[in-house]
Design an enzyme around this catalytic site. Structure first.
Site, mmCIF file in Angstrom:
data_model
loop_
_atom_site.group_PDB
_atom_site.id
_atom_site.type_symbol
_atom_site.label_atom_id
_atom_site.label_comp_id
_atom_site.label_asym_id
_atom_site.label_seq_id
_atom_site.Cartn_x
_atom_site.Cartn_y
_atom_site.Cartn_z
ATOM 1 C CG ASP A 38 -2.032 -1.010 1.113
ATOM 2 O OD1 ASP A 38 -2.190 -1.567 0.008
ATOM 3 O OD2 ASP A 38 -2.719 -1.265 2.106
ATOM 4 C CB SER A 76 -11.451 8.043 -2.473
ATOM 5 O OG SER A 76 -10.397 8.960 -2.510
ATOM 6 C CE LYS A 102 -12.439 3.806 3.976
ATOM 7 N NZ LYS A 102 -11.858 2.593 3.370
ATOM 8 N NE ARG A 124 -12.458 4.737 -5.698
ATOM 9 C CZ ARG A 124 -13.177 5.053 -4.639
ATOM 10 N NH1 ARG A 124 -13.837 6.177 -4.611
ATOM 11 N NH2 ARG A 124 -13.249 4.252 -3.622
ATOM 12 C CB CYS A 394 16.077 -3.343 37.401
ATOM 13 S SG CYS A 394 17.047 -2.658 38.755
HETATM 14 ZN ZN ZN Z 1 17.534 -0.472 38.275
#
Ligand code: ZN
Length: 637
Positions: A38, A76, A102, A124, A394
């Site tokens: 596209d 469109s 749509k 179209r 962590c």
């Molecule tokens: Zn840390």
């Protein structure tokens, strides 16, 4: 080296489009994603809106090739991705709005003669001219071949969408990526019998050639004449957003693919008054579920610690415009996602805004060269990291994250940026949008709109609050850095040196000479400023530092220093310190030989400071120990 698509000539782009069409339709071996295809088509359309490659499919699936000129251009609809644009659009006309799903199909025009017979069907095309597909349209069972009840001795035109039902498409899954492209190929088959094999369906959405006052009436008439119509809703404009949400929920229940909601002005008179731009009619708009996609370059991956202790990767990319907004970063969710994508620095990556809002890095289209390391130490506190399946943690999570958010909170409070509460800061931090104070100044509307319970009004207000804090007095700036021992009073004293440059150049020795600052504080402050250098540099890109007047020495308190201990009854300690400064005194930070007064609060609770001051006084120091009431008299003199 592969050429960037943006740099390709029209001829090269056409060749690309044709190549991928062939791979897709004939060889059933697409090598690029639909989004990428596209995007390719979009680039070609921008450069050459009339390129034949945009409408043709490869010769084998091409129908007659006979051109049909549309009596009224088939424009469109314009697209939007947020509520604000929708509301703006609707503000330009009066009356109700019609909303409907749509459909992602192929737009066609059907012409019926005075007797209501289908005489011509066309695609179209480019909006002005389409391709004749009449024999094929006769093989689409849901297209009525007869529209007598509508024609009433006048020619009419019905417009609608040919699509492939998902239940039919299920047969082709694996072979074709999406039903729209397959429908587009199927409706243009050379042999109409083949079109019939694909079991296409049709929805009507427009009726031309008869006088109808409203869109609602058109759809009702079409339905009454056995034209399949989709579900539609007649709405007041305050219901537009809820209709959007309604259709999102219905999405999974339909037997066709939808990619948004279409809104139209209900009144045909209003539609006529609005007219059209050269590309789109103004009476309608498509509010898309999914944003545009775009290819950009990955610069780096940043890691930030979430409250859970999970270290989340964030992609930093070359700015790319998606659904009308510039995107520079996107969360990569977790370490596993980084590994799965096989990210490398400099890689070309496909970005999409899901639901029109949240940018997402979808895939790598071309690998880069720079390796992306999984951090072994926490980027925030330096503690070792730990892997657990797809996640990186962590090992010191609790204090690590809390302290980061507390730092941000300290900054906004000190500088006076209102509206950023704990919850919001946490979200901003965890999504990697604001990981240090400088990033408040890089916030955008889009960033904020990703946060929970965020509306346009609030977001705009927050941005305004940030904007109005771009000029910061030196002492406030110093205090905002969150350096231990560098509170309001030490900051005031430091600001007395005049400029930030002078302050950051101070040595421990120099600073410890200063009245009321001892060695311990001098050490913490100098070390702290050194550590915060990267943050200071980042902040300076966004804020201006205001010079401050040195504290007045000639005031009532004549430069004398005061330190407070115990609980004060008349006012808070901060207030008392403020009054001291206002009246030309110095609010001291510790008991030392330079201290003039130690004020003991009437509420009791004086401890080590009092003991220390007594000791100093006993050994001949100048410090005077006074009660709260005496202090009050002094400042009220
Ligand atoms: Zn840390």
């Amino acid at each position: 080296m592969k050429k960037n698509r943006e740099d390709m000539t029209v001829r090269e782009l056409e060749a690309e489009v044709r190549k991928h069409n062939r791979l897709y339709f004939l060889e059933h071996k697409p090598v690029i994603s639909d989004e990428e295809f596209d995007r390719l088509v979009e680039i070609l359309r921008e450069k050459a809106p009339n390129s034949p490659a945009l409408t043709e499919l490869v010769s084998d699936v091409r129908a007659t090739g006979v051109k049909v000129r549309h009596e009224t251009p088939m424009l469109s609809l314009d697209k939007c991705y947020d509520e604000k644009s929708l509301v703006d659009w609707a503000s330009k006309f009066e009356g109700d709005v019609i909303a409907s799903p749509k459909i992602d199909g192929v737009a066609v025009s059907l012409r019926y003669d005075r007797d209501g017979r289908l005489v011509q069907a066309a695609t179209r095309g480019d909006g002005v001219e389409g391709e004749d597909i009449t024999p094929n349209a006769r093989r689409v069972h849901s297209i009525p071949q007869d529209a007598k009840s509508l024609a009433k001795k006048g020619k009419i035109e019905v417009r609608g969408e040919v699509y492939m039902p998902l239940s039919v498409f299920a047969r082709y899954k694996g072979e074709f990526a999406n039903p729209r492209n397959l429908a587009a190929g199927a409706v243009k088959q050379k042999d109409p019998a083949k079109t019939a094999d694909y079991n296409l369906s049709f929805f009507a959405y427009d009726l031309l050639g008869t006088d109808v006052a409203t869109e609602d009436e058109k759809l009702k008439r079409l339905a009454a004449a056995d034209f399949p119509t989709f579900e539609w809703k007649k709405l007041g404009r305050e219901q537009m957003q809820s209709a959007f949400e309604y259709f999102i929920k219905r999405r999974d229940k339909y037997d066709f693919e939808t990619d948004g909601v279409v809104y139209k002005a209900n009144s045909v008179a209003e539609q006529k008054r609005l007219g059209a731009t050269s590309h789109h009619p103004r009476f309608g708009i498509a509010y898309k579920f999914q944003g545009d996609s775009g290819v950009t370059t990955l610069i780096d991956v940043e890691w930030s610690v979430a409250r859970t202790g999970a270290i989340t990767p964030v992609a930093i990319v070359e700015p790319v415009e998606l659904s009308g907004a510039m995107v520079r970063r996107a969360s990569l969710h977790n370490m596993g996602y980084v590994r799965k994508l096989g990210l490398t620095k400099g890689a070309k990556v496909l970005m999409m805004r899901r639901g029109g809002v949240i940018p997402n890095l979808e895939s790598v289209t071309e690998p880069g060269k720079g390796k992306i390391d999984i951090p072994r130490a926490c980027p925030s506190c330096g503690a070792p990291t730990r892997e657990e399946e797809d996640f990186l943690y962590c090992t010191n999570a609790k204090s690590c994250v809390r302290s980061k958010i507390a730092e941000l909170e300290h900054f906004v409070k000190t500088v006076g940026i209102d509206g950023f509460g704990d919850k919001l800061l946490e979200q901003l931090y965890e999504s990697g949008i604001v990981t240090d104070a400088s990033e408040f100044y890089e916030l955008t509307m889009d960033d904020l709109m990703q946060m929970e319970r965020m509306g346009e009004t609030l977001a705009a207000k927050l941005l305004k609050n940030v904007e109005s804090s771009r000029s910061i007095p030196l002492s406030v700036f110093l205090q905002s850095l969150g350096i231990r021992e560098l509170g309001r009073h030490a900051a005031k004293i430091l600001a007395g040196f005049g400029t930030l440059k002078k302050v950051t150049a101070l040595t421990e020795e120099e600073l410890s000479q200063v009245h009321t600052i001892g060695e311990v504080i001098a050490h913490e402050v100098v070390e702290g400023l050194k550590k915060k250098k990267p943050l200071i540099d980042k902040l300076l890109r966004h804020v201006r530092i205001e010079k401050e007047e040195a504290p007045a020495r000639g005031g009532r308190l004549g430069g004398k220093s005061f330190l407070f201990t115990g609980v004060m009854l008349a006012m808070k300690r901060e207030e008392a310190q403020g009054l001291v400064e206002e009246q030309g005194g110095v609010a001291a930070l510790s008991v030392n030989k330079d201290l003039d007064y130690l004020v003991v609060g009437d509420g009791g609770g004086a401890g080590s400071k009092l003991a220390k001051a007594k000791k100093l006084a006993a050994s001949g120091g100048k410090v005077k120990i006074i009660e709260e009431s005496e202090f009050l008299k002094m400042i009220k003199l």
